[in-house]
Design an enzyme around this catalytic site. Structure first.
Site, PDB file in Angstrom:
ATOM      1  N   GLN A 186       4.375   0.011  25.079  1.00 53.05           N
ATOM      2  CA  GLN A 186       3.945   1.300  25.606  1.00 53.05           C
ATOM      3  C   GLN A 186       2.442   1.495  25.528  1.00 53.05           C
ATOM      4  O   GLN A 186       1.876   2.370  26.200  1.00 53.05           O
ATOM      5  CB  GLN A 186       4.622   2.435  24.848  1.00 53.05           C
ATOM      6  CG  GLN A 186       4.173   2.570  23.399  1.00 53.05           C
ATOM      7  CD  GLN A 186       4.952   3.603  22.624  1.00 53.05           C
ATOM      8  OE1 GLN A 186       6.125   3.402  22.311  1.00 53.05           O
ATOM      9  NE2 GLN A 186       4.300   4.704  22.309  1.00 53.05           N
ATOM     10  N   CYS A 196       7.110   6.688  24.218  1.00 54.85           N
ATOM     11  CA  CYS A 196       8.268   6.017  23.612  1.00 54.85           C
ATOM     12  C   CYS A 196       9.580   6.551  24.157  1.00 54.85           C
ATOM     13  O   CYS A 196      10.552   5.805  24.320  1.00 54.85           O
ATOM     14  CB  CYS A 196       8.227   6.178  22.095  1.00 54.85           C
ATOM     15  SG  CYS A 196       8.239   7.892  21.527  1.00 54.85           S
ATOM     16  N   HIS A 232       9.838   9.443  16.960  1.00 56.79           N
ATOM     17  CA  HIS A 232       9.699   8.238  17.779  1.00 56.79           C
ATOM     18  C   HIS A 232      11.025   7.905  18.446  1.00 56.79           C
ATOM     19  O   HIS A 232      12.083   7.988  17.827  1.00 56.79           O
ATOM     20  CB  HIS A 232       9.250   7.076  16.893  1.00 56.79           C
ATOM     21  CG  HIS A 232       8.924   5.812  17.627  1.00 56.79           C
ATOM     22  ND1 HIS A 232       8.096   5.781  18.723  1.00 56.79           N
ATOM     23  CD2 HIS A 232       9.321   4.521  17.412  1.00 56.79           C
ATOM     24  CE1 HIS A 232       7.983   4.524  19.149  1.00 56.79           C
ATOM     25  NE2 HIS A 232       8.723   3.747  18.370  1.00 56.79           N
ATOM     26  N   ASN A 267      12.190  -1.791  19.789  1.00 64.63           N
ATOM     27  CA  ASN A 267      11.030  -0.910  19.807  1.00 64.63           C
ATOM     28  C   ASN A 267      10.217  -1.156  21.078  1.00 64.63           C
ATOM     29  O   ASN A 267      10.556  -2.044  21.880  1.00 64.63           O
ATOM     30  CB  ASN A 267      10.174  -1.167  18.555  1.00 64.63           C
ATOM     31  CG  ASN A 267       9.317   0.026  18.175  1.00 64.63           C
ATOM     32  OD1 ASN A 267       9.178   0.984  18.927  1.00 64.63           O
ATOM     33  ND2 ASN A 267       8.722  -0.033  16.993  1.00 64.63           N
TER      34      ASN A 267
END
Length: 354
Positions: free
Chosen positions: A154, A160, A296, A316
């Site tokens: 990102q 996110c 997140h 992630n």
């Protein structure tokens, strides 16, 4: 002449050729095994800082800025070293965030809309679509089943939420159609602006609503990610879209529900990720401190067990150099209803008809 050359010339006696050979072998820049004296030697710290900076393409506009970043780097390195002496199930290492303070890291890389989260209604377990599932596999990894695209990055944009939602949609689309298609986070950043705020945060459920009400989401190749907000591009008639039919929420603070859903598809989840241990996670089953609030968005893509440690596999969006090639294994069955890092406090997943 480097920034530290004048200082370093006075410290030649604190190292040997053997020390340099040791550093040369440690190309992953892990500080595991370094002696306490290594971390007290300015020359060796500078050598590590310069090598780390070259590895991650770091450039500083002024000497003062570089000195400032070196001090932050040293502080983070000491935390990594001290943590690795105490932890048993996971370990930390240097990554591209090593010259950032915790506050800078939070502001740049975390972007879940927690203000909206506090207003959300909880999902009832009775309404949970997988509530009647009885038999679960001992483990599931949607990467091995071809439902997970490569790890993305990102950048320093708080998007996110978009990456979390897109990964979940990519997963259910592959499960239903057999086609693994990389989809556009940038379209969500640019176009899903009624409630989400681009690089300034958002929520996965809003993203699912956008995809559902706008006929689908474009492919990444048709709307590539640029790590910043832009103007929404109109959809062309010939552009191929990937659609969903809706989304479901997970019952809050319910590990069993998470596993039932994960047995069927990847899940968007919110976690707390502002702690320094999470920032520098390198490997193992994580059961350390994460932070104080959910901030997140990530994607759970499976679960399993290793050495009697149960875990959830999480994708992630900080690139493949973070963690275990972009992933983290987060410990489960820890006796807390909200789970490690609050992973059971906010979960949702898209629905797609066959």
């Amino acid at each position: 002449m480097t920034l530290f050359s004048s200082t370093l010339s006075l410290l030649v006696l604190c190292f040997s050729c053997a020390d340099f050979a040791y550093y040369a072998l440690a190309r992953d820049f892990s500080i595991l095994g370094y002696s306490p004296d290594d971390l007290k030697c300015t020359l060796k710290l500078n050598t590590l800082f310069e090598s780390w900076g070259a590895e991650h393409g770091k450039f500083y506009e002024s000497i003062d800025d570089k000195l400032h970043r070196f001090e932050i780097f040293k502080e983070n390195l000491m935390h990594i070293d001290e943590t690795n002496k105490k932890t048993r199930n996971y370990w930390l290492g240097l990554n591209e965030f090593a010259d950032l303070s915790q506050e800078e890291f939070r502001n740049r890389y975390l972007g879940l809309n927690v203000d909206y989260l506090e207003k959300q209604e909880e999902s009832s377990p009775e309404d949970f679509v997988y509530k009647d599932v009885v038999s679960l596999p001992k483990s599931i990894d949607w990467r091995e089943n071809g439902a997970v695209t490569n790890v993305k990055n990102q950048g320093s944009c708080g998007s996110c939420w978009a990456f979390s939602a897109v990964a979940a949609v990519e997963g259910i689309n592959q499960i239903v159609t057999g086609n693994l298609t990389s989809l556009s986070e940038q379209e969500l950043v640019d176009c899903d602006t009624s409630l989400n705020k681009g690089c300034h945060g958002g929520l996965m459920e809003h993203a699912f609503t956008y995809i559902m009400t706008h006929g689908g989401l474009r492919k990444e190749e048709d709307y590539p990610y640029v790590m910043k907000e832009g103007t929404c591009k109109e959809k062309k008639e010939q552009t191929e879209l990937v659609s969903i039919n809706g989304y479901h929420k997970l019952p809050k603070n319910n590990e069993e529900s998470m596993l039932k859903a994960l047995a069927h598809q990847p899940i968007s989840v919110g976690i707390s990720a502002s702690g320094r241990d999470f920032q520098f996670y390198r490997g193992g089953v994580f059961d350390g401190f994460c932070g104080f609030r959910v901030d997140h968005g990530v994607t759970a893509v499976g679960y399993g067990t290793t050495k009697d440690l149960d875990y959830i596999i999480v994708k992630n969006s900080w690139g493949p150099k973070w963690g275990e090639k972009g992933y983290i294994r987060m410990r489960r069955n820890i006796g807390m209803s909200e789970g490690i890092c609050g992973i059971y406090s906010l979960g949702s997943f898209p629905a797609k008809n066959k």
